[in-house]
Design a protein around this motif. Structure first.
Motif, PDB file in Angstrom:
ATOM      1  N   ILE A  28       0.882  -1.156   0.000  1.00 51.95           N
ATOM      2  CA  ILE A  28       0.000   0.000   0.000  1.00 51.95           C
ATOM      3  C   ILE A  28       0.924   1.210   0.000  1.00 51.95           C
ATOM      4  N   ALA A  29       0.772   2.039  -1.019  1.00 50.43           N
ATOM      5  CA  ALA A  29       1.563   3.258  -1.150  1.00 50.43           C
ATOM      6  C   ALA A  29       0.634   4.459  -1.051  1.00 50.43           C
ATOM      7  N   VAL A  30       1.183   5.584  -0.638  1.00 51.89           N
ATOM      8  CA  VAL A  30       0.413   6.819  -0.468  1.00 51.89           C
ATOM      9  C   VAL A  30       1.257   8.002  -0.905  1.00 51.89           C
ATOM     10  N   ASP A  31       0.620   9.152  -0.932  1.00 46.94           N
ATOM     11  CA  ASP A  31       1.314  10.406  -1.178  1.00 46.94           C
ATOM     12  C   ASP A  31       1.107  11.322   0.019  1.00 46.94           C
ATOM     13  N   THR A  32       2.052  12.237   0.193  1.00 46.70           N
ATOM     14  CA  THR A  32       1.931  13.296   1.194  1.00 46.70           C
ATOM     15  C   THR A  32       2.085  14.624   0.459  1.00 46.70           C
ATOM     16  N   LYS A  33       1.987  15.704   1.180  1.00 46.88           N
ATOM     17  CA  LYS A  33       2.186  17.005   0.547  1.00 46.88           C
ATOM     18  C   LYS A  33       3.596  17.133  -0.020  1.00 46.88           C
ATOM     19  N   LYS A  34       4.540  16.461   0.612  1.00 48.74           N
ATOM     20  CA  LYS A  34       5.948  16.611   0.249  1.00 48.74           C
ATOM     21  C   LYS A  34       6.498  15.471  -0.609  1.00 48.74           C
ATOM     22  N   TYR A  35       5.964  14.242  -0.439  1.00 44.27           N
ATOM     23  CA  TYR A  35       6.513  13.065  -1.103  1.00 44.27           C
ATOM     24  C   TYR A  35       5.438  12.273  -1.836  1.00 44.27           C
ATOM     25  N   PRO A  95     -11.400   1.349   8.845  1.00 45.01           N
ATOM     26  CA  PRO A  95     -10.039   1.361   9.380  1.00 45.01           C
ATOM     27  C   PRO A  95      -9.985   1.005  10.859  1.00 45.01           C
ATOM     28  N   ASN A  96      -8.967   0.222  11.215  1.00 50.36           N
ATOM     29  CA  ASN A  96      -8.742  -0.066  12.630  1.00 50.36           C
ATOM     30  C   ASN A  96      -7.935   1.087  13.232  1.00 50.36           C
ATOM     31  N   ASP A  97      -7.638   1.015  14.516  1.00 49.47           N
ATOM     32  CA  ASP A  97      -6.937   2.112  15.181  1.00 49.47           C
ATOM     33  C   ASP A  97      -5.561   2.372  14.566  1.00 49.47           C
ATOM     34  N   ASN A  98      -4.853   1.297  14.205  1.00 48.43           N
ATOM     35  CA  ASN A  98      -3.538   1.461  13.585  1.00 48.43           C
ATOM     36  C   ASN A  98      -3.670   2.143  12.222  1.00 48.43           C
ATOM     37  N   ASP A  99      -4.655   1.720  11.431  1.00 52.09           N
ATOM     38  CA  ASP A  99      -4.893   2.352  10.128  1.00 52.09           C
ATOM     39  C   ASP A  99      -5.142   3.850  10.292  1.00 52.09           C
ATOM     40  N   LYS A 100      -5.978   4.187  11.254  1.00 50.06           N
ATOM     41  CA  LYS A 100      -6.309   5.598  11.480  1.00 50.06           C
ATOM     42  C   LYS A 100      -5.067   6.413  11.819  1.00 50.06           C
ATOM     43  N   ALA A 101      -4.188   5.860  12.630  1.00 49.28           N
ATOM     44  CA  ALA A 101      -2.959   6.565  12.992  1.00 49.28           C
ATOM     45  C   ALA A 101      -2.042   6.714  11.785  1.00 49.28           C
ATOM     46  N   VAL A 102      -1.935   5.667  10.974  1.00 52.49           N
ATOM     47  CA  VAL A 102      -1.066   5.690   9.797  1.00 52.49           C
ATOM     48  C   VAL A 102      -1.603   6.628   8.719  1.00 52.49           C
ATOM     49  N   MET A 103      -2.907   6.714   8.595  1.00 52.94           N
ATOM     50  CA  MET A 103      -3.530   7.440   7.490  1.00 52.94           C
ATOM     51  C   MET A 103      -3.540   8.963   7.663  1.00 52.94           C
ATOM     52  N   LYS A 104      -3.197   9.436   8.826  1.00 51.70           N
ATOM     53  CA  LYS A 104      -3.263  10.865   9.101  1.00 51.70           C
ATOM     54  C   LYS A 104      -2.378  11.649   8.121  1.00 51.70           C
ATOM     55  N   ASP A 105      -2.968  12.649   7.472  1.00 53.87           N
ATOM     56  CA  ASP A 105      -2.277  13.546   6.538  1.00 53.87           C
ATOM     57  C   ASP A 105      -1.766  12.859   5.271  1.00 53.87           C
ATOM     58  N   LEU A 106      -2.290  11.685   4.959  1.00 50.56           N
ATOM     59  CA  LEU A 106      -1.902  10.964   3.748  1.00 50.56           C
ATOM     60  C   LEU A 106      -3.072  10.922   2.774  1.00 50.56           C
ATOM     61  N   TYR A 107      -2.773  10.769   1.495  1.00 54.16           N
ATOM     62  CA  TYR A 107      -3.832  10.671   0.490  1.00 54.16           C
ATOM     63  C   TYR A 107      -3.359   9.817  -0.688  1.00 54.16           C
ATOM     64  N   ASN A 108      -4.263   9.575  -1.606  1.00 50.88           N
ATOM     65  CA  ASN A 108      -3.997   8.774  -2.802  1.00 50.88           C
ATOM     66  C   ASN A 108      -3.507   7.370  -2.437  1.00 50.88           C
ATOM     67  N   PHE A 109      -4.262   6.690  -1.598  1.00 50.55           N
ATOM     68  CA  PHE A 109      -3.940   5.318  -1.198  1.00 50.55           C
ATOM     69  C   PHE A 109      -4.110   4.399  -2.400  1.00 50.55           C
TER      70      PHE A 109
END
Length: 70
Positions: free
Chosen positions: A6-13, A39-53
């Motif tokens: 699973i890859a994502v994008d951030t504002k910077k990367y 999403p489980n609790d871990n998913d929610k923590a990981v997903m913060k400020d990320l997009y384009n999953f």
């Protein structure tokens, strides 16, 4: 053997690794579906400020997480 991640994008990367799902595309689909829909609790923590999953296939020679770290 190739792995799916699973890859994502951030504002910077772009293309940041979030989860290694293993060699099964179906398993990667299940993980992405869970993350986006229930999403489980871990998913929610990981997903913060990320997009384009998304699911990406990584060639075996680029799967550094399988390296032997002696």
């Amino acid at each position: 053997m190739n792995d799916y991640v699973i890859a994502v994008d951030t504002k910077k990367y772009k293309g940041c690794l979030v989860y290694v799902c293993g060699p099964s595309f179906e398993r990667a689909q299940e993980i992405l579906h869970r993350m986006l829909n229930n999403p489980n609790d871990n998913d929610k923590a990981v997903m913060k400020d990320l997009y384009n999953f998304r699911i990406e296939e990584v060639p075996a020679e680029d799967c550094w997480w399988h390296s032997n770290c002696d």
